[in-house]
Design an enzyme around this catalytic site. Structure first.
Site, PDB file in Angstrom:
ATOM      1  NE  ARG A 257      58.615  26.878  55.417  1.00 37.12           N
ATOM      2  CZ  ARG A 257      57.626  26.117  55.418  1.00 37.12           C
ATOM      3  NH1 ARG A 257      57.059  25.991  56.475  1.00 37.12           N
ATOM      4  NH2 ARG A 257      57.042  25.656  54.191  1.00 37.12           N
ATOM      5  CG  ASP A 291      52.558  27.326  59.747  1.00 35.12           C
ATOM      6  OD1 ASP A 291      51.659  27.466  60.472  1.00 35.12           O
ATOM      7  OD2 ASP A 291      53.875  26.703  59.979  1.00 35.12           O
ATOM      8  CD  GLU A 476      48.493  20.573  63.829  1.00 32.98           C
ATOM      9  OE1 GLU A 476      49.333  21.463  63.404  1.00 32.98           O
ATOM     10  OE2 GLU A 476      48.494  19.681  62.990  1.00 32.98           O
TER      11      GLU A 476
END
Length: 525
Positions: A257, A291, A476
């Protein structure tokens, strides 16, 4: 009826769809492998200060010179993203609701601010980002964020978000993971069908206006399905031995990525599988939104054992059932009777396949399914509640899931993500996530399990308000224990902001006005 979104296509400046790894080639590799920036995402989000081809040519000419300084070269040719000078400051007089309402403007980005020739894919309208290092719009994050925007009365921003998603599907054939060129190879959990109902409920547009986009998204997820033989897979589709179709997460690329380049290279080095297989599974794990998590791993302590593309996830297939049902319903609304029947049949076929392969009669829960090994995965996760959230489960299945969730996933701070606590991954214990709380609460409510839903809601709001009173922030993710420290795990430091936590918290506070969290204030322990 004409397409109400067609005019958007001509209003947006052209995007550079080449990922930074393709655009900058060996410069990209040298920067990422040399750890020029502590966070691999920093470089791929930089704005070039001149045309990319000129930058690459300059690098090739200068890198062999004595005393060449890579970091100095990068800073001369790129502008890293910096938080706005007017960084958000919490007001100690604000309640949690007032704090969230003020945050929306700080988290809103504007198309006119898009840097030229950067990795940011231009959008036609304003949009909300999660916060922290995440400076672009994300797919499934946005649905949960929009629930809060609705409660805050941000109808104009909701309308802009709706049109942005229609634009992305019309332009790219799917909703990318986020509006960055390096995210184009993958999507995220397909929740656009849920968004269309929200848009209609808010009076923005009729859900049926989005039927063409829903059909395009469905085609993306089902690409190649019509030609699959039993036991074969193509992209996101798997044809089971009985002929049934189910889906998996995927990414069209099998390279590291861009935003986690060095990390992925190091992970692949730890595996005995070919590197390209590890890269594909890491990318597919990113498409899942989880993830990363032990649910994708063979060894819960080793990310290198990731096998995402070999797993048929319960949440993905539940969302696709919901998409099929939505296309069937809206096709009927538009008078497309053949399509309505076809998609109703597709939905029922998927439900039957889920019951056959992903439901455990022995455990009384939904699990993921390992199609390569032809067996259920044994790890229980909060995704088991997704079939309740999309109203796909039977009353008996919902009752049994609720019993298991209460016994095994209910934590002091809400709904646990998994039962695994030693993985070091962020989508495992002890962390809790706002979207999972919301889907669990709503799913349980749909089937009449109000007590458990209220228990999860009460505990989650206590966790969020506790940290808000101590630090004046929404985060988060959270450790699901009152008075605990910050959540950890994963590839990057804990981020504050934070879009989906704001959205879910705002929605729950509106629905439960008596909860003490409505009366807490920033930084008042």
């Amino acid at each position: 009826m004409g397409d109400p979104f067609a005019a958007q296509l001509s209003k947006v400046s052209p995007a550079d769809t080449l990922a930074p790894s393709e655009r900058y080639q060996e410069l990209f590799v040298d920067v990422q492998m040399g750890r020029v920036f502590p966070d691999s995402k920093t470089f791929v989000d930089c704005a070039p200060l001149m045309h990319p081809e000129r930058i690459l040519n300059n690098y090739r000419e200068q890198r062999g010179e004595p005393g060449f300084d890579l970091k100095a070269f990068v800073m001369e040719h790129f502008s890293p993203f910096e938080l706005p000078a007017d960084e958000f400051v919490a007001n100690p007089d604000d309640t949690l609701v007032q704090h969230i309402d003020r945050l929306w403007a700080f988290l809103t980005r504007h198309p006119q601010d898009h840097p030229e020739r950067s990795s940011l894919l231009p959008l036609p309208h304003d949009y909300v980002v999660p916060g922290g290092r995440f400076t672009e719009m994300y797919y499934w994050d946005s649905y949960f964020t929009m629930l809060g925007l609705e409660e805050s009365g941000e109808k104009k921003l909701l309308t802009a978000t709706a049109d942005n998603f229609a634009y992305l599907i019309d332009t790219y054939g799917h909703v990318p993971n986020g509006n960055r060129s390096y995210y184009l190879g993958r999507s995220q959990p397909p929740v656009f069908a849920l968004m269309t109902d929200l848009f209609e409920e808010c009076g923005i547009r009729r859900a049926s206006d989005y039927l063409p986009q829903l059909q395009k998204e469905y085609a993306f997820w089902m690409d190649g399905a019509d030609f699959l033989r039993s036991g074969d897979a193509h992209r996101r589709c798997v044809r089971m031995s009985c002929g049934a179709l189910l889906n998996r997460y995927w990414d069209d690329r099998d390279t590291p990525r861009d935003e986690s380049y060095l990390e992925d290279v190091e992970t692949a080095h730890e595996s005995d599988r070919p590197a390209h297989q590890v890269y594909r599974d890491l990318r597919a794990g990113a498409e899942s939104g989880w993830d990363f998590s032990s649910r994708w791993l063979d060894d819960s302590g080793a990310l290198s054992s990731i096998r995402t593309t070999c797993i048929l996830p319960i949440d993905l297939n539940a969302f696709l059932y919901r998409l099929e049902r939505q296309i069937a319903r809206l096709s009927e609304v538009r008078g497309h009777d053949h399509a309505a029947r076809e998609f109703a049949e597709r939905a029922e076929a998927r439900r039957a396949a889920i019951d056959r392969y992903l439901w455990s009669e022995e455990d009384g829960v939904y699990h993921d399914y390992d199609w390569e090994h032809a067996c259920l995965r044994s790890n229980l996760t909060a995704a088991t509640l997704t079939p309740l959230f999309v109203r796909m489960a039977s009353e008996d299945q919902a009752r049994r899931v609720a019993e298991v969730v209460r016994a095994r996933l209910l934590a002091p701070g809400g709904l646990s993500t998994t039962e695994v606590s030693d993985s070091g991954e962020q989508w495992d214990r002890p962390n809790g996530w706002a979207p999972l709380q919301w889907m669990g609460i709503r799913g349980l409510q749909y089937y009449g399990h109000e007590d458990l839903a209220r228990e999860i809601e009460t505990r989650w709001l206590e966790i969020v308000s506790d940290l808000f009173e101590r630090e004046s922030k929404l985060m988060e993710k959270y450790v699901l224990k009152p008075g605990s420290g910050h959540a950890g795990g994963g590839e990057y430091p804990l981020q504050d902001g934070f879009g989906w936590t704001n959205g879910i918290t705002r929605k729950l506070l509106q629905e439960d006005p008596q909860h003490p969290a409505n009366r807490c204030h920033a930084g008042r322990c």
